[in-house]
Design a protein around this motif. Structure first.
Motif, mmCIF file in Angstrom:
data_model
loop_
_atom_site.group_PDB
_atom_site.id
_atom_site.type_symbol
_atom_site.label_atom_id
_atom_site.label_comp_id
_atom_site.label_asym_id
_atom_site.label_seq_id
_atom_site.Cartn_x
_atom_site.Cartn_y
_atom_site.Cartn_z
ATOM 1 N N ARG A 127 0.828 -1.215 0.000
ATOM 2 C CA ARG A 127 0.000 0.000 0.000
ATOM 3 C C ARG A 127 0.858 1.260 0.000
ATOM 4 N NH1 ARG A 127 -1.994 -2.566 4.488
ATOM 5 N NH2 ARG A 127 -3.555 -4.141 3.955
ATOM 6 N N ILE A 128 0.460 2.164 -0.896
ATOM 7 C CA ILE A 128 1.178 3.438 -1.059
ATOM 8 C C ILE A 128 0.214 4.572 -0.731
ATOM 9 C CG2 ILE A 128 2.304 4.942 -2.779
ATOM 10 C CD1 ILE A 128 2.754 2.358 -4.482
ATOM 11 N N LEU A 129 0.703 5.605 -0.047
ATOM 12 C CA LEU A 129 -0.096 6.823 0.140
ATOM 13 C C LEU A 129 0.663 7.980 -0.471
ATOM 14 C CD1 LEU A 129 -2.258 8.741 1.514
ATOM 15 C CD2 LEU A 129 -0.720 8.788 3.498
ATOM 16 N N GLU A 130 -0.021 8.753 -1.334
ATOM 17 C CA GLU A 130 0.566 10.034 -1.723
ATOM 18 C C GLU A 130 -0.172 11.152 -1.028
ATOM 19 O OE1 GLU A 130 2.117 13.217 -4.969
ATOM 20 O OE2 GLU A 130 0.497 11.927 -5.628
ATOM 21 N N VAL A 181 -10.305 13.634 0.453
ATOM 22 C CA VAL A 181 -9.956 14.986 0.884
ATOM 23 C C VAL A 181 -9.489 14.928 2.323
ATOM 24 C CG1 VAL A 181 -10.817 17.333 1.270
ATOM 25 C CG2 VAL A 181 -11.672 15.994 -0.671
ATOM 26 N N GLN A 182 -8.298 15.453 2.583
ATOM 27 C CA GLN A 182 -7.791 15.482 3.953
ATOM 28 C C GLN A 182 -6.729 16.566 4.091
ATOM 29 O OE1 GLN A 182 -8.646 13.418 6.896
ATOM 30 N NE2 GLN A 182 -7.650 15.316 7.537
ATOM 31 N N SER A 190 -8.567 11.911 9.944
ATOM 32 C CA SER A 190 -8.895 10.483 9.891
ATOM 33 C C SER A 190 -8.546 9.955 8.508
ATOM 34 C CB SER A 190 -10.369 10.261 10.213
ATOM 35 O OG SER A 190 -11.151 10.723 9.148
ATOM 36 N N PHE A 191 -8.005 8.765 8.493
ATOM 37 C CA PHE A 191 -7.541 8.180 7.240
ATOM 38 C C PHE A 191 -8.279 6.875 6.979
ATOM 39 C CE2 PHE A 191 -4.126 10.976 8.561
ATOM 40 C CZ PHE A 191 -3.716 11.552 7.370
ATOM 41 N N PRO A 192 -8.445 6.511 5.716
ATOM 42 C CA PRO A 192 -9.220 5.311 5.402
ATOM 43 C C PRO A 192 -8.394 4.020 5.505
ATOM 44 C CG PRO A 192 -8.588 6.408 3.385
ATOM 45 C CD PRO A 192 -8.062 7.260 4.506
ATOM 46 N N PHE A 193 -7.370 4.024 6.369
ATOM 47 C CA PHE A 193 -6.570 2.807 6.589
ATOM 48 C C PHE A 193 -6.056 2.894 8.014
ATOM 49 C CE2 PHE A 193 -4.443 6.015 3.923
ATOM 50 C CZ PHE A 193 -3.588 6.548 4.868
ATOM 51 N N ASN A 220 5.534 13.364 11.878
ATOM 52 C CA ASN A 220 5.310 12.475 13.031
ATOM 53 C C ASN A 220 4.002 11.701 12.877
ATOM 54 O OD1 ASN A 220 7.579 13.687 14.052
ATOM 55 N ND2 ASN A 220 6.539 14.774 15.706
ATOM 56 N N ARG A 221 2.934 12.420 12.534
ATOM 57 C CA ARG A 221 1.625 11.761 12.417
ATOM 58 C C ARG A 221 1.611 10.744 11.291
ATOM 59 N NH1 ARG A 221 -0.234 16.664 13.736
ATOM 60 N NH2 ARG A 221 -0.564 17.367 11.617
ATOM 61 N N LEU A 222 2.173 11.141 10.140
ATOM 62 C CA LEU A 222 2.160 10.231 8.995
ATOM 63 C C LEU A 222 2.953 8.963 9.281
ATOM 64 C CD1 LEU A 222 2.616 12.698 5.998
ATOM 65 C CD2 LEU A 222 0.554 11.387 6.552
ATOM 66 N N SER A 223 4.046 9.114 10.026
ATOM 67 C CA SER A 223 4.900 7.942 10.226
ATOM 68 C C SER A 223 4.198 6.844 11.027
ATOM 69 C CB SER A 223 6.245 8.328 10.843
ATOM 70 O OG SER A 223 6.049 8.754 12.155
ATOM 71 N N GLU A 224 3.162 7.217 11.791
ATOM 72 C CA GLU A 224 2.372 6.209 12.514
ATOM 73 C C GLU A 224 1.722 5.196 11.563
ATOM 74 O OE1 GLU A 224 1.331 6.572 16.116
ATOM 75 O OE2 GLU A 224 3.142 7.833 16.066
ATOM 76 N N PHE A 225 1.526 5.639 10.322
ATOM 77 C CA PHE A 225 0.821 4.774 9.370
ATOM 78 C C PHE A 225 1.749 3.838 8.604
ATOM 79 C CE2 PHE A 225 -2.112 8.205 10.219
ATOM 80 C CZ PHE A 225 -3.277 7.488 10.464
ATOM 81 N N LEU A 226 3.051 4.074 8.720
ATOM 82 C CA LEU A 226 4.000 3.180 8.035
ATOM 83 C C LEU A 226 4.115 1.864 8.783
ATOM 84 C CD1 LEU A 226 7.097 5.383 7.055
ATOM 85 C CD2 LEU A 226 5.418 4.367 5.491
#
Ligand SMILES: C[S@@+](CC[C@H](N)C(=O)[O-])C[C@H]1O[C@@H](n2cnc3c(N)ncnc32)[C@H](O)[C@@H]1O
Ligand SMILES: *[C@@H]1O[C@H](CO)[C@@H](O)[C@H](O)[C@H]1NC(C)=O
Length: 321
Positions: A127-130, A181-182, A190-193, A220-226
């Motif tokens: 899974r990739i997020l841009e 949209v975020q 909130s993210f859909p994953f 910091n927040r984005l790295s929680e999703f990796l």
């Protein structure tokens, strides 16, 4: 002129079709033989000149009482940008796979989506997020390369017009891609994953448009999703790029941060800043380079110094127990 400013911003996505490092200028007399030269070393003089030119027009700052709107209304300015330019402004990022082969899954394939998925891409093995996907100039090259690999791409932007452009694109395919949209500065986004679910987060000319004081929180927040072992791929504007030097008086908000005529903002990073940004979020460096090039306008015999940052940072695997 705004037109020239646009050309510079636009060119920042442009890359010669040759890989980074393929064209090294060894004989200064050859300079007008190509449009672009790689790995250009700046002399101390050239650096000093760039610094002075930057200081020339950055000393007068926009008064702080007028600055707030560029932060609070950032989304409106970008929305108007896409209303005006639609998908015609940025060019497709054709260099993506040359510089970021990590975007392509290497493991066994699988199915990106299944009927029983409780969120889009739940069963995708990769899974990739841009983030800040704009009109999709990175998303569609990716979507068109991951077919049949089982990979799935999420992409978001805070401009709803941008997201609509992505969804209306003929290559948009819900079995491979989910656009939403975020605002990534939103602390309760909130993210859909779920957390720990992404293999790659792609940041292409997006962190530079965010207020420098918010950028660390975003990373910091984005790295929680990796996932552990997941990777950030980053490309953005570098300190003393020609487009920074060309900012006129009265456009500077704070050190190395400017607003353009249309209200959108841009920051110019150094290598050390990029390093602290990602290492403060607990990530390890895979690559952190300053891509310095000479761009040549052969017709007008103009030599332009361009600087971009290109970096890859990985979330470390948990120590074996
Ligand atoms: C320079 S454009 C780059 C677009 C795209 N990444 C590309 O490579 O063509 C920056 C994008 O970031 C988006 N953006 C800026 N701040 C954002 C935020 N806080 N949350 C989400 N998107 C944002 C803008 O709307 C814009 O589409
Ligand atoms: C600084 O801004 C002035 C106008 O405000 C412009 O004429 C000049 O070219 C700018 N300097 C650089 C280095 O671009």
């Amino acid at each position: 002129s705004l037109c020239f400013e646009n050309a510079l911003q636009n060119a920042s996505g442009g890359r010669p079709p040759t890989p980074l490092g393929a064209r090294i200028l060894t004989n200064p007399e050859d300079i007008f033989q190509h449009n672009m030269w790689d790995h250009v070393q700046w002399t101390e003089e050239a650096k000093e000149e760039a610094r002075q030119k930057t200081n020339e027009n950055s000393s007068s700052r926009i008064p702080s009482e007028e600055q707030g709107k560029y932060d609070t209304d950032a989304c409106k300015y970008w929305d108007s940008f896409y209303e005006r330019h639609q998908d015609r402004f940025f060019k497709d990022r054709k260099w993506l796979f040359l510089e970021f082969p990590e975007l392509l899954p290497s493991g066994p394939g699988g199915r990106a989506t299944e009927e029983r998925d409780s969120f889009p891409g739940e069963h995708a093995p990769f899974r990739i997020l841009e983030v800040g996907c704009g009109a999709g100039n990175s998303v569609f090259p990716i979507v068109n390369s991951i077919k049949h690999t089982g990979a799935f791409v999420y992409c978001c932007d805070f401009s709803s017009r941008a997201v609509q452009l992505v969804k209306d694109h003929p290559d948009y395919d819900q079995s491979l891609c989910h656009a939403f949209v975020q605002d990534i500065c939103d602390e309760v986004a909130s993210f859909p994953f779920p957390p720990l679910s992404l293999d790659v987060i792609l940041l292409v000319f997006v962190l530079s448009s965010i207020h420098p004081e918010r950028v660390q929180g975003v990373v910091n927040r984005l790295s929680e999703f990796l996932k552990p072992g997941g990777i950030f791929l980053f490309r953005d504007h570098g300190r003393y790029d020609l487009s920074q030097l060309r900012f006129k008086k009265g456009r500077c908000l704070s050190d190395n941060f400017y607003t353009r005529g249309d209200g959108t903002c841009v920051y110019f990073f150094t290598k050390d800043e990029v390093h602290s940004l990602f290492s403060n979020a607990g990530l390890e460096e895979i690559q952190n380079l300053e891509d310095r090039r000479i761009q040549v306008n052969r017709a007008k015999k103009i030599v332009m110094y361009r600087v971009w940052m290109q970096s890859k940072y990985r979330k470390t695997l948990p120590a074996p127990s």
